[in-house]
Design an enzyme around this catalytic site. Structure first.
Site, PDB file in Angstrom:
ATOM      1  N   ARG A 257      29.217  33.629  -8.332  1.00 50.35           N
ATOM      2  CA  ARG A 257      27.874  33.330  -8.822  1.00 50.35           C
ATOM      3  C   ARG A 257      26.943  33.021  -7.650  1.00 50.35           C
ATOM      4  NH1 ARG A 257      27.660  27.010 -10.978  1.00 50.35           N
ATOM      5  NH2 ARG A 257      28.665  26.081  -9.134  1.00 50.35           N
TER       6      ARG A 257
ATOM      7  N   ASN B 173      20.867  21.881  -9.785  1.00 47.44           N
ATOM      8  CA  ASN B 173      21.222  23.293  -9.826  1.00 47.44           C
ATOM      9  C   ASN B 173      19.955  24.120  -9.986  1.00 47.44           C
ATOM     10  OD1 ASN B 173      23.977  24.142  -9.604  1.00 47.44           O
ATOM     11  ND2 ASN B 173      24.434  22.911 -11.420  1.00 47.44           N
TER      12      ASN B 173
ATOM     13  N   GLN C  11      29.748  19.919  -7.156  1.00 41.32           N
ATOM     14  CA  GLN C  11      30.278  18.596  -6.817  1.00 41.32           C
ATOM     15  C   GLN C  11      31.190  18.671  -5.586  1.00 41.32           C
ATOM     16  OE1 GLN C  11      30.026  19.909  -9.834  1.00 41.32           O
ATOM     17  NE2 GLN C  11      29.795  18.360 -11.454  1.00 41.32           N
TER      18      GLN C  11
ATOM     19  N   PHE D 288      32.767  28.789 -10.742  1.00 40.25           N
ATOM     20  CA  PHE D 288      32.740  27.649 -11.664  1.00 40.25           C
ATOM     21  C   PHE D 288      33.513  28.038 -12.919  1.00 40.25           C
ATOM     22  CE2 PHE D 288      30.612  24.590 -14.638  1.00 40.25           C
ATOM     23  CZ  PHE D 288      31.110  23.452 -14.025  1.00 40.25           C
TER      24      PHE D 288
ATOM     25  N   HIS E 288      19.197  27.267 -11.132  1.00 41.18           N
ATOM     26  CA  HIS E 288      19.931  28.303 -11.853  1.00 41.18           C
ATOM     27  C   HIS E 288      19.325  29.697 -11.652  1.00 41.18           C
ATOM     28  CE1 HIS E 288      22.450  25.391 -13.838  1.00 41.18           C
ATOM     29  NE2 HIS E 288      21.400  24.751 -14.325  1.00 41.18           N
TER      30      HIS E 288
ATOM     31  N   THR F 274      -3.811  -5.402   0.440  1.00 45.08           N
ATOM     32  CA  THR F 274      -3.242  -4.071   0.644  1.00 45.08           C
ATOM     33  C   THR F 274      -4.137  -3.247   1.559  1.00 45.08           C
ATOM     34  OG1 THR F 274      -4.304  -3.090  -1.313  1.00 45.08           O
ATOM     35  CG2 THR F 274      -2.164  -4.147  -1.628  1.00 45.08           C
ATOM     36  N   ASP F 275      -5.424  -3.564   1.611  1.00 43.70           N
ATOM     37  CA  ASP F 275      -6.309  -2.885   2.547  1.00 43.70           C
ATOM     38  C   ASP F 275      -5.908  -3.210   3.983  1.00 43.70           C
ATOM     39  OD1 ASP F 275      -8.827  -1.258   2.896  1.00 43.70           O
ATOM     40  OD2 ASP F 275      -9.417  -3.064   4.006  1.00 43.70           O
TER      41      ASP F 275
ATOM     42  N   LYS G 103       0.860  -1.185   0.000  1.00 39.39           N
ATOM     43  CA  LYS G 103       0.000   0.000   0.000  1.00 39.39           C
ATOM     44  C   LYS G 103       0.890   1.226   0.000  1.00 39.39           C
ATOM     45  CE  LYS G 103      -4.545   0.703   0.228  1.00 39.39           C
ATOM     46  NZ  LYS G 103      -5.495  -0.037  -0.638  1.00 39.39           N
TER      47      LYS G 103
END
Length: 297
Positions: A176, A245, A219, A159, A247, A56-57, A11
Protein backbone atom coordinates in the site's frame (compact mmCIF):
# COMPACT_ATOMS: atom_id res chain seq x y z
CA UNK A 1 -17.72 27.28 47.53
CA UNK A 2 -15.77 27.42 44.24
CA UNK A 3 -11.99 27.06 44.48
CA UNK A 4 -9.66 28.60 41.94
CA UNK A 5 -7.57 25.98 40.19
CA UNK A 6 -4.50 26.28 38.00
CA UNK A 7 -4.27 29.49 36.01
CA UNK A 8 -1.84 30.91 33.51
CA UNK A 9 -1.76 33.86 31.17
CA UNK A 10 0.53 35.47 28.65
CA UNK A 11 0.86 36.58 25.04
CA UNK A 12 0.26 34.18 22.19
CA UNK A 13 1.62 34.11 18.65
CA UNK A 14 3.97 37.06 18.61
CA UNK A 15 5.50 37.00 15.12
CA UNK A 16 9.04 38.32 15.21
CA UNK A 17 11.48 38.20 12.31
CA UNK A 18 15.14 38.81 13.13
CA UNK A 19 17.57 39.54 10.29
CA UNK A 20 21.13 38.85 11.39
CA UNK A 21 23.23 41.36 9.46
CA UNK A 22 26.42 40.83 11.44
CA UNK A 23 27.42 38.05 9.06
CA UNK A 24 27.58 37.81 5.30
CA UNK A 25 25.54 36.04 4.05
CA UNK A 26 22.66 37.35 6.12
CA UNK A 27 20.59 34.94 8.23
CA UNK A 28 16.82 35.05 8.88
CA UNK A 29 15.22 33.81 12.11
CA UNK A 30 11.42 33.77 11.74
CA UNK A 31 9.68 32.90 15.03
CA UNK A 32 6.09 32.73 16.24
CA UNK A 33 6.38 32.98 20.03
CA UNK A 34 3.83 32.25 22.76
CA UNK A 35 4.57 32.80 26.45
CA UNK A 36 2.46 31.53 29.39
CA UNK A 37 3.16 32.68 32.95
CA UNK A 38 2.02 30.81 36.08
CA UNK A 39 2.34 31.96 39.67
CA UNK A 40 0.75 34.01 42.42
CA UNK A 41 -2.09 35.60 40.47
CA UNK A 42 -5.09 34.62 42.57
CA UNK A 43 -5.95 38.24 43.43
CA UNK A 44 -6.62 39.28 39.85
CA UNK A 45 -9.09 36.38 39.44
CA UNK A 46 -10.80 36.69 42.81
CA UNK A 47 -10.88 40.44 43.44
CA UNK A 48 -9.73 42.11 40.24
CA UNK A 49 -6.54 43.36 41.94
CA UNK A 50 -3.97 43.57 39.12
CA UNK A 51 -1.02 44.67 41.26
CA UNK A 52 0.99 41.53 40.43
CA UNK A 53 0.03 41.30 36.76
CA UNK A 54 2.77 41.88 34.21
CA UNK A 55 0.76 43.00 31.20
CA UNK A 56 0.59 40.78 28.17
CA UNK A 57 1.59 43.85 26.16
CA UNK A 58 4.83 43.94 28.17
CA UNK A 59 5.32 40.24 27.37
CA UNK A 60 5.00 41.06 23.66
CA UNK A 61 7.43 43.96 23.98
CA UNK A 62 9.93 41.74 25.78
CA UNK A 63 9.83 39.16 22.99
CA UNK A 64 10.48 41.84 20.38
CA UNK A 65 13.26 43.46 22.41
CA UNK A 66 14.93 40.12 23.12
CA UNK A 67 15.06 39.40 19.39
CA UNK A 68 17.68 42.16 19.41
CA UNK A 69 19.11 41.94 22.94
CA UNK A 70 19.57 38.17 22.93
CA UNK A 71 21.92 38.42 19.94
CA UNK A 72 23.00 35.02 18.65
CA UNK A 73 20.48 33.32 20.97
CA UNK A 74 17.71 34.57 18.67
CA UNK A 75 19.12 32.46 15.83
CA UNK A 76 17.70 29.19 17.20
CA UNK A 77 14.31 28.74 18.88
CA UNK A 78 15.75 26.66 21.73
CA UNK A 79 18.31 29.30 22.74
CA UNK A 80 15.76 32.10 22.24
CA UNK A 81 13.19 30.26 24.36
CA UNK A 82 15.73 29.70 27.13
CA UNK A 83 16.67 33.40 27.14
CA UNK A 84 13.01 34.44 27.43
CA UNK A 85 12.18 31.83 30.08
CA UNK A 86 15.12 32.88 32.24
CA UNK A 87 14.03 36.51 32.00
CA UNK A 88 10.39 35.92 32.93
CA UNK A 89 11.20 33.70 35.92
CA UNK A 90 12.98 36.77 37.26
CA UNK A 91 9.57 38.37 37.83
CA UNK A 92 9.01 37.76 41.58
CA UNK A 93 5.44 36.43 41.37
CA UNK A 94 6.16 34.06 38.46
CA UNK A 95 6.72 30.45 39.52
CA UNK A 96 6.75 28.86 36.08
CA UNK A 97 7.15 29.98 32.47
CA UNK A 98 6.31 28.08 29.33
CA UNK A 99 7.63 29.42 26.03
CA UNK A 100 6.36 27.82 22.82
CA UNK A 101 7.99 28.74 19.52
CA UNK A 102 7.19 27.85 15.93
CA UNK A 103 10.07 28.61 13.59
CA UNK A 104 9.50 28.96 9.86
CA UNK A 105 12.45 27.92 7.67
CA UNK A 106 13.75 30.03 4.80
CA UNK A 107 16.03 28.89 1.97
CA UNK A 108 18.38 30.99 -0.09
CA UNK A 109 17.43 31.87 -3.65
CA UNK A 110 19.96 31.16 -6.35
CA UNK A 111 21.47 33.81 -8.59
CA UNK A 112 23.97 33.18 -11.36
CA UNK A 113 24.17 29.54 -10.33
CA UNK A 114 24.98 30.14 -6.67
CA UNK A 115 23.02 30.79 -3.44
CA UNK A 116 22.35 34.52 -3.08
CA UNK A 117 23.59 35.93 0.25
CA UNK A 118 20.61 38.24 0.82
CA UNK A 119 17.57 36.76 -0.99
CA UNK A 120 15.28 34.09 0.42
CA UNK A 121 12.10 32.10 -0.16
CA UNK A 122 9.91 30.59 2.55
CA UNK A 123 10.41 26.86 2.68
CA UNK A 124 6.91 25.50 3.19
CA UNK A 125 7.97 21.93 3.87
CA UNK A 126 7.55 21.95 7.65
CA UNK A 127 7.66 24.04 10.81
CA UNK A 128 10.28 23.69 13.52
CA UNK A 129 8.81 23.71 17.02
CA UNK A 130 10.28 24.33 20.45
CA UNK A 131 8.92 24.42 23.99
CA UNK A 132 10.96 25.71 26.91
CA UNK A 133 9.60 25.38 30.43
CA UNK A 134 11.38 26.92 33.40
CA UNK A 135 10.43 26.71 37.07
CA UNK A 136 11.13 29.38 39.63
CA UNK A 137 13.86 27.24 41.19
CA UNK A 138 15.80 27.31 37.92
CA UNK A 139 14.91 23.82 36.65
CA UNK A 140 14.59 23.86 32.86
CA UNK A 141 13.14 21.51 30.27
CA UNK A 142 13.63 21.95 26.52
CA UNK A 143 11.78 20.07 23.81
CA UNK A 144 12.45 20.43 20.10
CA UNK A 145 10.12 19.26 17.40
CA UNK A 146 8.66 19.40 13.95
CA UNK A 147 5.14 19.86 12.56
CA UNK A 148 3.74 19.60 9.06
CA UNK A 149 6.43 17.22 7.80
CA UNK A 150 4.58 15.22 5.12
CA UNK A 151 6.24 11.95 4.10
CA UNK A 152 5.07 9.20 1.75
CA UNK A 153 6.34 5.87 0.50
CA UNK A 154 4.89 4.17 -2.55
CA UNK A 155 5.56 0.59 -1.41
CA UNK A 156 7.19 -1.44 1.41
CA UNK A 157 4.08 -1.00 3.54
CA UNK A 158 1.58 -3.68 4.56
CA UNK A 159 -1.43 -3.87 6.85
CA UNK A 160 -3.12 -7.20 7.53
CA UNK A 161 -3.96 -9.86 10.15
CA UNK A 162 -5.82 -7.28 12.23
CA UNK A 163 -8.69 -7.94 14.62
CA UNK A 164 -12.10 -7.97 12.94
CA UNK A 165 -15.68 -7.69 14.09
CA UNK A 166 -19.00 -7.43 12.26
CA UNK A 167 -18.31 -3.76 11.41
CA UNK A 168 -14.93 -4.42 9.84
CA UNK A 169 -14.85 -3.79 6.09
CA UNK A 170 -11.22 -2.84 5.49
CA UNK A 171 -9.44 -5.23 3.15
CA UNK A 172 -6.04 -6.59 4.08
CA UNK A 173 -3.12 -5.46 1.96
CA UNK A 174 0.51 -6.48 1.49
CA UNK A 175 1.40 -3.45 -0.64
CA UNK A 176 0.00 0.00 0.00
CA UNK A 177 0.88 3.67 -0.18
CA UNK A 178 1.75 4.89 3.33
CA UNK A 179 1.76 8.61 4.02
CA UNK A 180 1.62 10.73 7.15
CA UNK A 181 2.16 14.29 8.36
CA UNK A 182 4.66 14.06 11.19
CA UNK A 183 4.23 16.01 14.39
CA UNK A 184 7.05 15.10 16.77
CA UNK A 185 8.50 16.49 19.99
CA UNK A 186 11.70 15.31 21.60
CA UNK A 187 12.94 16.14 25.07
CA UNK A 188 16.59 17.02 25.60
CA UNK A 189 17.88 15.24 28.69
CA UNK A 190 21.14 17.02 27.88
CA UNK A 191 21.49 20.29 25.96
CA UNK A 192 23.44 19.86 22.71
CA UNK A 193 26.36 22.09 21.80
CA UNK A 194 24.63 23.10 18.55
CA UNK A 195 20.82 23.26 18.47
CA UNK A 196 20.62 23.51 14.67
CA UNK A 197 22.79 20.46 14.09
CA UNK A 198 20.93 18.47 16.72
CA UNK A 199 17.58 19.32 15.13
CA UNK A 200 18.74 18.44 11.62
CA UNK A 201 20.22 15.15 12.89
CA UNK A 202 16.91 14.16 14.51
CA UNK A 203 14.93 14.97 11.34
CA UNK A 204 17.36 12.96 9.21
CA UNK A 205 17.11 10.00 11.59
CA UNK A 206 13.31 9.87 11.57
CA UNK A 207 12.92 10.38 7.82
CA UNK A 208 15.61 7.81 7.06
CA UNK A 209 13.83 5.33 9.32
CA UNK A 210 10.51 6.01 7.56
CA UNK A 211 12.12 5.52 4.16
CA UNK A 212 14.08 2.36 4.95
CA UNK A 213 11.68 0.51 7.23
CA UNK A 214 9.48 -2.23 5.74
CA UNK A 215 6.28 -1.46 7.59
CA UNK A 216 3.64 -3.87 8.82
CA UNK A 217 1.78 -1.00 10.53
CA UNK A 218 2.24 2.74 11.00
CA UNK A 219 2.54 1.94 14.72
CA UNK A 220 5.58 -0.21 13.99
CA UNK A 221 7.11 2.55 11.87
CA UNK A 222 6.50 5.08 14.67
CA UNK A 223 8.56 2.93 17.03
CA UNK A 224 11.34 2.53 14.47
CA UNK A 225 11.45 6.29 13.83
CA UNK A 226 11.67 6.97 17.56
CA UNK A 227 14.34 4.32 18.05
CA UNK A 228 16.50 5.84 15.33
CA UNK A 229 16.18 9.34 16.80
CA UNK A 230 17.22 8.09 20.25
CA UNK A 231 20.17 6.31 18.62
CA UNK A 232 21.64 9.65 17.50
CA UNK A 233 23.03 10.16 21.00
CA UNK A 234 22.27 10.12 24.72
CA UNK A 235 21.11 13.73 24.77
CA UNK A 236 17.53 12.92 23.69
CA UNK A 237 15.62 11.21 26.48
CA UNK A 238 12.19 10.86 24.93
CA UNK A 239 10.31 11.51 21.69
CA UNK A 240 6.58 11.74 21.06
CA UNK A 241 4.83 11.32 17.73
CA UNK A 242 1.41 12.15 16.37
CA UNK A 243 0.99 10.51 12.95
CA UNK A 244 -2.26 10.86 11.04
CA UNK A 245 -2.79 8.43 8.20
CA UNK A 246 -2.88 10.37 4.92
CA UNK A 247 -5.08 7.86 3.16
CA UNK A 248 -4.63 7.13 -0.55
CA UNK A 249 -7.46 5.11 -2.06
CA UNK A 250 -7.12 3.30 -5.38
CA UNK A 251 -9.42 4.82 -8.01
CA UNK A 252 -11.66 2.39 -9.88
CA UNK A 253 -10.90 3.00 -13.57
CA UNK A 254 -12.81 -0.08 -14.80
CA UNK A 255 -15.81 2.02 -15.97
CA UNK A 256 -13.42 3.64 -18.48
CA UNK A 257 -11.99 0.33 -19.67
CA UNK A 258 -8.71 0.97 -17.87
CA UNK A 259 -6.70 -1.12 -15.45
CA UNK A 260 -5.23 0.52 -12.37
CA UNK A 261 -2.34 -1.56 -10.98
CA UNK A 262 -1.62 0.73 -8.07
CA UNK A 263 -1.00 3.88 -10.11
CA UNK A 264 -3.92 6.30 -9.69
CA UNK A 265 -5.14 7.24 -6.20
CA UNK A 266 -7.55 9.58 -4.51
CA UNK A 267 -5.92 11.39 -1.57
CA UNK A 268 -8.56 11.72 1.13
CA UNK A 269 -8.07 14.24 3.95
CA UNK A 270 -10.75 13.01 6.39
CA UNK A 271 -11.65 11.00 8.31
CA UNK A 272 -8.22 9.62 9.07
CA UNK A 273 -6.56 7.19 11.42
CA UNK A 274 -4.45 8.89 14.07
CA UNK A 275 -1.49 7.01 15.51
CA UNK A 276 0.27 8.49 18.57
CA UNK A 277 2.99 7.17 20.80
CA UNK A 278 6.10 7.80 22.86
CA UNK A 279 9.53 6.17 22.60
CA UNK A 280 11.69 6.70 25.67
CA UNK A 281 15.27 5.85 26.56
CA UNK A 282 15.14 3.32 29.40
CA UNK A 283 18.00 5.00 31.28
CA UNK A 284 16.74 8.57 30.87
CA UNK A 285 15.78 10.60 33.95
CA UNK A 286 12.19 11.68 34.47
CA UNK A 287 11.46 14.42 31.91
CA UNK A 288 9.66 16.71 34.38
CA UNK A 289 6.53 18.82 33.97
CA UNK A 290 7.43 20.03 30.48
CA UNK A 291 6.58 16.56 29.19
CA UNK A 292 3.60 15.62 31.33
CA UNK A 293 2.15 12.49 29.67
CA UNK A 294 -1.33 13.83 30.31
CA UNK A 295 -0.82 16.96 28.26
CA UNK A 296 -2.39 17.40 24.87
CA UNK A 297 -0.07 16.81 21.96
Amino acid sequence: MPILGHTQYGKAEVRVVRIHRDTDPHVISDHNVSVALSGDYADTHLTGDNTRVLTTDAVKNTINAFAKEAGDAARTPEAFGLALARHFTGVPQVSRVRVGIETFPWRRLEHAGAPHPHAFARDGGHVRTTTVTRAGDGAEWVTSGVAGLVVLKTTDSEFHSFYTDRYTTLAETTNRVMATEVTAQWWHAEHPADWDTAHATAITAMTSAFAGHHSLALQQTLYEMGTQVLATGPGIGEIRFSLPNKHHFLVDLAPFGLKNPGEVFHADDRPYGLIEGTVRRDDAPAPGPAFDPGQAW
